[in-house]
Scaffold this active site. Structure first.
Site, short mmCIF file in Angstrom:
data_model
loop_
_atom_site.label_atom_id
_atom_site.label_comp_id
_atom_site.label_asym_id
_atom_site.label_seq_id
_atom_site.Cartn_x
_atom_site.Cartn_y
_atom_site.Cartn_z
CE1 TYR A 242 -3.20 3.01 0.77
CE2 TYR A 242 -1.98 3.28 2.82
CZ TYR A 242 -2.91 3.75 1.90
OH TYR A 242 -3.53 4.95 2.12
CE LYS B 127 -2.58 6.87 -1.32
NZ LYS B 127 -3.72 7.51 -2.05
#
Length: 330
Positions: free
Chosen positions: A140, A144
């Site tokens: 994640y 990002k």
């Protein structure tokens, strides 16, 4: 009256954003993939656009005619396939940035994450310019970071962008942060790593939207920058839960676990679940262990100075809002 697109409109932050903009009289378009959930978005005052941001042309088309785009959509989870995270976070953000450039959107407000800072060591008062860990904490965070880089590239190509890194968003309709803690409490108890002494930052969802709105009117000299966003009220993890469970009138069950032990066990669990993917998400990941076991607080002075950001809703007010909403659901 501004015309705005809110991506991730069926999610927690997205729905709150749609509601606030509609209340302010904006012409709001909420984008998501779930038509059924889109009905709720329309009840909140937006025109629902059913589209998949992984589809480049669909994402570009959604930006047509918009003055502002609030990019809230993301795949946020401590576990999952890298390809899914890459498509939903990196590719989708590139597609939205391309749509903003192609259709002359005035400003793109991109919601990023302070998970970029997460490491095995405590970090207090992290500033935006501080070096990031040499390796992202999980897929994640890795994707990002790629999303931020895509937005910064669009800025170099002439798009006016603002990047926000809100820490641990909570409030009514929260379907991730506190519900996960409540589920752990019902199972074997919430793990208190090293006694739950880690200092953490949180952000009331109303304050995140305040920051997003400030980006709409901030001077152009403030654009092209990432901004830490939090309530500016660091709190010890165990103290936070005592305050939350008191408002919920639920007994708090905890398990005392040394942080190093939890981190090591999480690494083993991750290895097993990678070998046996049908097992799903591990009950504990190294990222989750770090989030619960080491202190991480943000310096929000840059947002105060350049955006005029001042947290309006306190943590206690946010906890009360969540508790009232939670009781209505149960």
């Amino acid at each position: 009256m501004a015309r705005a697109l809110v991506t991730g409109a069926t999610g927690f932050l997205g729905r709150h954003t749609v509601r606030r903009l509609a209340e302010l009289g904006w012409e709001v378009y909420g984008l998501g993939r779930n038509r059924e959930a889109g009905e709720l978005v329309e009840q909140d005052g937006a025109v629902f656009l059913c589209a998949d941001l992984r589809d480049r042309e669909a994402a570009v088309r959604a930006c047509e005619g918009m003055d502002l785009v609030f990019h809230c959509a993301a795949l946020s989870s401590p576990w999952g396939k890298y390809s899914d995270f890459y498509a939903c976070n990196a590719d989708a953000t590139r597609n939205i940035a391309e749509g903003c450039k192609r259709h002359g959107v005035q400003r793109l407000i991109h919601i990023s994450t302070p998970s970029l800072y997460t490491s095995r060591e405590s970090r207090i008062g992290i500033r935006e310019e501080d070096p990031l860990p040499p390796k992202p904490a999980n897929t994640y965070a890795a994707t990002k970071l790629l999303a931020e880089q895509a937005v910064q590239q669009a800025a170099r190509e002439g798009l006016t962008v603002f990047i926000l890194r809100p820490r641990a968003i909570f409030g009514s309709m929260d379907n991730a942060l506190f519900p996960r803690i409540l589920a752990a409490n019902e199972r074997k108890g919430v793990p208190f790593l090293d006694g739950g002494r880690a200092m953490i930052d949180l952000t009331c969802v109303e304050n995140v939207i305040d920051a997003m709105l400030l980006c709409c009117t901030a001077p152009l000299s403030a654009a092209g920058q990432a901004y830490n966003i939090s309530n500016g009220e660091p709190v010890m993890f165990r103290e936070l839960l005592v305050r939350l469970f008191a408002r919920l009138d639920i007994p708090l069950h905890s398990r005392q676990i040394p942080y190093r032990t939890a981190y090591a066990v999480a690494g083993i669990l991750e290895g097993v679940h990678k070998l046996l993917p049908f097992l799903g998400e591990p009950v504990l990941t190294r990222y989750s262990a770090s989030a619960l076991g080491v202190s991480q607080t943000l310096d929000i002075s840059l947002a105060r100075d350049r955006l005029g950001y001042h947290p309006r809703v306190t943590i206690d007010e946010g906890l009360q809002s969540f508790a009232e909403w939670w009781r209505e659901q149960t």
